[in-house]
Design an enzyme around this catalytic site. Structure first.
Site, PDB file in Angstrom:
ATOM      1  N   CYS A  72       0.833  -1.216   0.000  1.00 25.62           N
ATOM      2  CA  CYS A  72       0.000   0.000   0.000  1.00 25.62           C
ATOM      3  C   CYS A  72       0.865   1.262   0.000  1.00 25.62           C
ATOM      4  O   CYS A  72       1.624   1.485   0.941  1.00 25.62           O
ATOM      5  CB  CYS A  72      -0.901  -0.073   1.231  1.00 25.62           C
ATOM      6  SG  CYS A  72      -1.584   1.486   1.783  1.00 25.62           S
ATOM      7  N   CYS A  81       0.238   3.723   2.866  1.00 20.62           N
ATOM      8  CA  CYS A  81       0.748   3.168   4.127  1.00 20.62           C
ATOM      9  C   CYS A  81       2.213   3.548   4.330  1.00 20.62           C
ATOM     10  O   CYS A  81       2.648   3.817   5.445  1.00 20.62           O
ATOM     11  CB  CYS A  81       0.602   1.648   4.148  1.00 20.62           C
ATOM     12  SG  CYS A  81      -1.101   1.092   4.062  1.00 20.62           S
TER      13      CYS A  81
END
Length: 106
Positions: free
Chosen positions: A27, A30
């Site tokens: 991600c 993230c």
């Protein structure tokens, strides 16, 4: 006498608030949260523990807390969810949210 590392459940049920970052290695946003969480940790000190949970390695935790997207941040204290938000949160906003949430629940 050795001290066992506390389980996730023990940590989120404790007196010390725990900010959990549900993330995934694949991600992009993230990865953006990593330095934000490090800064937040420096600013908050011992007031809050920060814990990262990889949803791919811990699908049950992600499922239990209905994490649908990553990153999802959840603030726990004494087993209760005090605050949650998905997406990237700037460091100043995150520190402010955590502080005000903890004051409101003191």
């Amino acid at each position: 006498m050795s001290t066992q590392p506390k389980s996730f459940q023990e940590l989120i049920n404790g007196e010390t608030p725990v900010l959990v970052d549900f993330f995934a290695t694949w991600c992009g946003p993230c990865k953006t949260m990593q330095p934000i969480l490090e800064d937040t940790s420096k600013q908050m000190g011992a007031k809050v523990k920060i814990l990262k949970v990889d949803i791919d390695k811990n699908p049950l935790a992600a499922s239990k807390f209905q994490v649908r997207g990553v990153p999802t941040l959840i603030l726990f204290q004494k087993g209760k969810i005090l605050w949650r938000q998905s997406g990237v949160v700037p460091v100043h906003q995150l520190v402010q949210i955590v502080n005000s949430t903890l004051q409101a629940n003191a």
